[in-house]
Design a protein around this motif. Structure first.
Motif, PDB file in Angstrom:
ATOM      1  N   MET A 116       0.859  -1.197   0.000  1.00  0.00           N
ATOM      2  CA  MET A 116       0.000   0.000   0.000  1.00  0.00           C
ATOM      3  C   MET A 116       0.889   1.239   0.000  1.00  0.00           C
ATOM      4  O   MET A 116       1.697   1.430   0.897  1.00  0.00           O
ATOM      5  N   LEU A 117       0.711   2.061  -1.020  1.00  0.00           N
ATOM      6  CA  LEU A 117       1.528   3.272  -1.129  1.00  0.00           C
ATOM      7  C   LEU A 117       0.652   4.512  -0.976  1.00  0.00           C
ATOM      8  O   LEU A 117      -0.322   4.682  -1.718  1.00  0.00           O
ATOM      9  N   PHE A 118       1.000   5.344  -0.032  1.00  0.00           N
ATOM     10  CA  PHE A 118       0.373   6.659   0.083  1.00  0.00           C
ATOM     11  C   PHE A 118       1.312   7.661  -0.566  1.00  0.00           C
ATOM     12  O   PHE A 118       2.501   7.707  -0.233  1.00  0.00           O
ATOM     13  N   MET A 119       0.785   8.422  -1.500  1.00  0.00           N
ATOM     14  CA  MET A 119       1.664   9.284  -2.292  1.00  0.00           C
ATOM     15  C   MET A 119       0.964  10.588  -2.654  1.00  0.00           C
ATOM     16  O   MET A 119      -0.228  10.751  -2.432  1.00  0.00           O
ATOM     17  N   LYS A 120       1.754  11.503  -3.211  1.00  0.00           N
ATOM     18  CA  LYS A 120       1.182  12.728  -3.767  1.00  0.00           C
ATOM     19  C   LYS A 120       0.989  12.485  -5.252  1.00  0.00           C
ATOM     20  O   LYS A 120       1.939  12.240  -5.975  1.00  0.00           O
ATOM     21  N   GLY A 121      -0.265  12.542  -5.690  1.00  0.00           N
ATOM     22  CA  GLY A 121      -0.589  12.207  -7.067  1.00  0.00           C
ATOM     23  C   GLY A 121      -0.829  10.717  -7.197  1.00  0.00           C
ATOM     24  O   GLY A 121      -1.088  10.019  -6.206  1.00  0.00           O
ATOM     25  N   THR A 122      -0.732  10.219  -8.412  1.00  0.00           N
ATOM     26  CA  THR A 122      -0.988   8.809  -8.690  1.00  0.00           C
ATOM     27  C   THR A 122       0.257   8.211  -9.341  1.00  0.00           C
ATOM     28  O   THR A 122       1.114   8.946  -9.814  1.00  0.00           O
ATOM     29  N   PRO A 123       0.335   6.867  -9.404  1.00  0.00           N
ATOM     30  CA  PRO A 123       1.488   6.266 -10.096  1.00  0.00           C
ATOM     31  C   PRO A 123       1.602   6.767 -11.538  1.00  0.00           C
ATOM     32  O   PRO A 123       2.709   6.927 -12.050  1.00  0.00           O
ATOM     33  N   GLY A 179       7.735  -4.713 -10.799  1.00  0.00           N
ATOM     34  CA  GLY A 179       6.561  -5.367 -11.375  1.00  0.00           C
ATOM     35  C   GLY A 179       5.586  -5.873 -10.329  1.00  0.00           C
ATOM     36  O   GLY A 179       4.843  -6.818 -10.577  1.00  0.00           O
ATOM     37  N   VAL A 180       5.581  -5.227  -9.193  1.00  0.00           N
ATOM     38  CA  VAL A 180       4.730  -5.711  -8.110  1.00  0.00           C
ATOM     39  C   VAL A 180       3.377  -4.990  -8.169  1.00  0.00           C
ATOM     40  O   VAL A 180       3.292  -3.843  -8.587  1.00  0.00           O
ATOM     41  N   ARG A 181       2.337  -5.708  -7.797  1.00  0.00           N
ATOM     42  CA  ARG A 181       1.019  -5.074  -7.736  1.00  0.00           C
ATOM     43  C   ARG A 181       0.899  -4.318  -6.428  1.00  0.00           C
ATOM     44  O   ARG A 181       1.253  -4.841  -5.372  1.00  0.00           O
ATOM     45  N   TYR A 182       0.399  -3.112  -6.531  1.00  0.00           N
ATOM     46  CA  TYR A 182       0.229  -2.355  -5.302  1.00  0.00           C
ATOM     47  C   TYR A 182      -0.956  -1.414  -5.420  1.00  0.00           C
ATOM     48  O   TYR A 182      -1.380  -1.057  -6.509  1.00  0.00           O
ATOM     49  N   ALA A 183      -1.474  -1.055  -4.272  1.00  0.00           N
ATOM     50  CA  ALA A 183      -2.535  -0.058  -4.224  1.00  0.00           C
ATOM     51  C   ALA A 183      -1.899   1.279  -3.910  1.00  0.00           C
ATOM     52  O   ALA A 183      -0.919   1.353  -3.159  1.00  0.00           O
ATOM     53  N   ALA A 184      -2.428   2.322  -4.511  1.00  0.00           N
ATOM     54  CA  ALA A 184      -1.883   3.648  -4.272  1.00  0.00           C
ATOM     55  C   ALA A 184      -3.024   4.601  -3.945  1.00  0.00           C
ATOM     56  O   ALA A 184      -4.091   4.539  -4.547  1.00  0.00           O
ATOM     57  N   LEU A 185      -2.779   5.456  -2.970  1.00  0.00           N
ATOM     58  CA  LEU A 185      -3.776   6.461  -2.622  1.00  0.00           C
ATOM     59  C   LEU A 185      -3.136   7.843  -2.677  1.00  0.00           C
ATOM     60  O   LEU A 185      -2.085   8.078  -2.071  1.00  0.00           O
ATOM     61  N   ASP A 186      -3.774   8.722  -3.390  1.00  0.00           N
ATOM     62  CA  ASP A 186      -3.334  10.116  -3.473  1.00  0.00           C
ATOM     63  C   ASP A 186      -3.783  10.841  -2.206  1.00  0.00           C
ATOM     64  O   ASP A 186      -4.970  10.857  -1.888  1.00  0.00           O
ATOM     65  N   ILE A 187      -2.820  11.423  -1.488  1.00  0.00           N
ATOM     66  CA  ILE A 187      -3.182  12.094  -0.236  1.00  0.00           C
ATOM     67  C   ILE A 187      -3.581  13.556  -0.459  1.00  0.00           C
ATOM     68  O   ILE A 187      -4.005  14.237   0.470  1.00  0.00           O
ATOM     69  N   LEU A 188      -3.395  14.049  -1.661  1.00  0.00           N
ATOM     70  CA  LEU A 188      -3.574  15.481  -1.890  1.00  0.00           C
ATOM     71  C   LEU A 188      -5.022  15.998  -1.807  1.00  0.00           C
ATOM     72  O   LEU A 188      -5.228  17.141  -1.414  1.00  0.00           O
ATOM     73  N   PRO A 189      -6.022  15.187  -2.190  1.00  0.00           N
ATOM     74  CA  PRO A 189      -7.372  15.751  -2.248  1.00  0.00           C
ATOM     75  C   PRO A 189      -7.876  16.349  -0.932  1.00  0.00           C
ATOM     76  O   PRO A 189      -8.701  17.234  -0.943  1.00  0.00           O
ATOM     77  N   ASP A 190      -7.397  15.860   0.193  1.00  0.00           N
ATOM     78  CA  ASP A 190      -7.859  16.382   1.476  1.00  0.00           C
ATOM     79  C   ASP A 190      -6.676  16.411   2.439  1.00  0.00           C
ATOM     80  O   ASP A 190      -6.082  15.360   2.713  1.00  0.00           O
ATOM     81  N   ILE A 236      -6.071  13.713   5.134  1.00  0.00           N
ATOM     82  CA  ILE A 236      -5.544  12.365   4.879  1.00  0.00           C
ATOM     83  C   ILE A 236      -4.106  12.292   5.391  1.00  0.00           C
ATOM     84  O   ILE A 236      -3.713  11.370   6.107  1.00  0.00           O
ATOM     85  N   ARG A 237      -3.332  13.293   5.033  1.00  0.00           N
ATOM     86  CA  ARG A 237      -1.935  13.316   5.456  1.00  0.00           C
ATOM     87  C   ARG A 237      -1.817  13.427   6.981  1.00  0.00           C
ATOM     88  O   ARG A 237      -1.000  12.743   7.601  1.00  0.00           O
ATOM     89  N   GLU A 238      -2.640  14.293   7.559  1.00  0.00           N
ATOM     90  CA  GLU A 238      -2.582  14.456   9.019  1.00  0.00           C
ATOM     91  C   GLU A 238      -2.883  13.151   9.727  1.00  0.00           C
ATOM     92  O   GLU A 238      -2.166  12.746  10.650  1.00  0.00           O
ATOM     93  N   GLU A 239      -3.942  12.497   9.299  1.00  0.00           N
ATOM     94  CA  GLU A 239      -4.333  11.252   9.965  1.00  0.00           C
ATOM     95  C   GLU A 239      -3.315  10.142   9.695  1.00  0.00           C
ATOM     96  O   GLU A 239      -2.994   9.365  10.582  1.00  0.00           O
ATOM     97  N   LEU A 240      -2.801  10.095   8.477  1.00  0.00           N
ATOM     98  CA  LEU A 240      -1.812   9.071   8.134  1.00  0.00           C
ATOM     99  C   LEU A 240      -0.549   9.245   8.984  1.00  0.00           C
ATOM    100  O   LEU A 240      -0.051   8.288   9.578  1.00  0.00           O
ATOM    101  N   GLY A 281      -5.811   0.345  -7.240  1.00  0.00           N
ATOM    102  CA  GLY A 281      -6.633   1.510  -7.492  1.00  0.00           C
ATOM    103  C   GLY A 281      -7.784   1.687  -6.540  1.00  0.00           C
ATOM    104  O   GLY A 281      -8.936   1.541  -6.914  1.00  0.00           O
ATOM    105  N   ILE A 282      -7.446   2.002  -5.290  1.00  0.00           N
ATOM    106  CA  ILE A 282      -8.541   2.484  -4.470  1.00  0.00           C
ATOM    107  C   ILE A 282      -8.537   3.980  -4.725  1.00  0.00           C
ATOM    108  O   ILE A 282      -7.964   4.770  -4.022  1.00  0.00           O
ATOM    109  N   ASP A 283      -9.146   4.332  -5.843  1.00  0.00           N
ATOM    110  CA  ASP A 283      -8.994   5.675  -6.354  1.00  0.00           C
ATOM    111  C   ASP A 283      -9.762   6.684  -5.533  1.00  0.00           C
ATOM    112  O   ASP A 283     -10.979   6.721  -5.553  1.00  0.00           O
ATOM    113  N   ASN A 284      -9.031   7.455  -4.808  1.00  0.00           N
ATOM    114  CA  ASN A 284      -9.572   8.654  -4.183  1.00  0.00           C
ATOM    115  C   ASN A 284     -11.040   8.609  -3.805  1.00  0.00           C
ATOM    116  O   ASN A 284     -11.801   9.490  -4.118  1.00  0.00           O
ATOM    117  N   ARG A 285     -11.360   7.556  -3.117  1.00  0.00           N
ATOM    118  CA  ARG A 285     -12.730   7.533  -2.619  1.00  0.00           C
ATOM    119  C   ARG A 285     -12.905   8.595  -1.550  1.00  0.00           C
ATOM    120  O   ARG A 285     -13.990   8.852  -1.071  1.00  0.00           O
TER     121      ARG A 285
END
Lengths: 131, 79
Positions: free
Chosen positions: A20-27, A46-57, A60-64, A125-129
């Protein structure tokens, strides 16, 4: 969403996604060089991973960071555990430790520091829910 | 605005015996890279090593110090 809901969502994302990757933006469109290098290392393996963009709110960053006790973004979690940010992930990629941790083969070529143009993303892709 | 030498002094003060080389990556006083050698890192995971350094700056990381890139090592022969 309340802060509590955001925190629960983050916890769930870490629990449910082995990598699980928390990042700014998307891959596909990283919004910061550090996030770019970190997702590029995962792409190179080549690894499968989920990525979440922290920027929308900003919460997210504070809680993370509150959860992980880690001040910066990106943050990579494997098997529910914080592995590190860009520096640690890059160092582990170069030494082969990251491949080992993820249970994949290190690419055969000399491990150059990964660049952004490795397009092979397989985010779950748990896309910015949260947005 | 923090300077590279200020960061170096603060790291070395907080981790006695440590040797820190700090570089201001952009010249703008907000993106830094630090290479730190300290025997305090012995027996710690990388995460824990980096936390020791981040803790020196607390809330300044992500604030005035936008980014602090770290490479932490243990002096030769003490791993």
């Amino acid at each position: 969403m309340t802060n509590e809901e955001i925190r629960d969502f983050i916890k769930q994302a870490i629990d449910e996604n082995r990598v699980m990757l928390f990042m700014k933006g998307t891959p596909e469109q990283p919004a910061c060089g550090f996030s770019m290098r970190t997702s590029a290392a995962l792409n190179a393996l080549g690894v499968r991973y989920a990525a979440l963009d922290i920027l929308p709110d900003p919460r997210i960053r504070e809680e993370l960071s509150g959860l992980s006790n880690w001040p910066t973004i990106p943050q990579l979690f494997v098997d529910g555990e914080l592995v590190g940010g860009c520096d640690i992930v890059t160092e582990m990629y170069e030494s082969g430790e990251l491949a080992e941790r993820l249970g994949v083969e290190q690419p055969a070529e000399a491990p150059e520091p990964p660049t952004a143009d490795a397009p092979q993303t397989a985010p779950l892709g748990i896309d910015n829910r949260l947005s | 605005m923090p300077s590279a030498s200020e960061l170096k002094e603060r790291i070395e003060a907080a981790l006695p015996g440590a040797e820190a080389n700090v570089e201001d990556l952009t010249g703008g006083g907000d993106h830094f890279r630090a290479e730190i050698v300290s025997d305090r890192f012995a027996g710690l995971s990388r995460i824990e090593q980096h936390r020791l350094v981040y803790d020196v700056f607390g809330g300044e990381i992500g604030g005035p110090i936008h980014a602090l890139s770290l490479r932490t090592t243990i002096p030769e022969g003490q791993a």
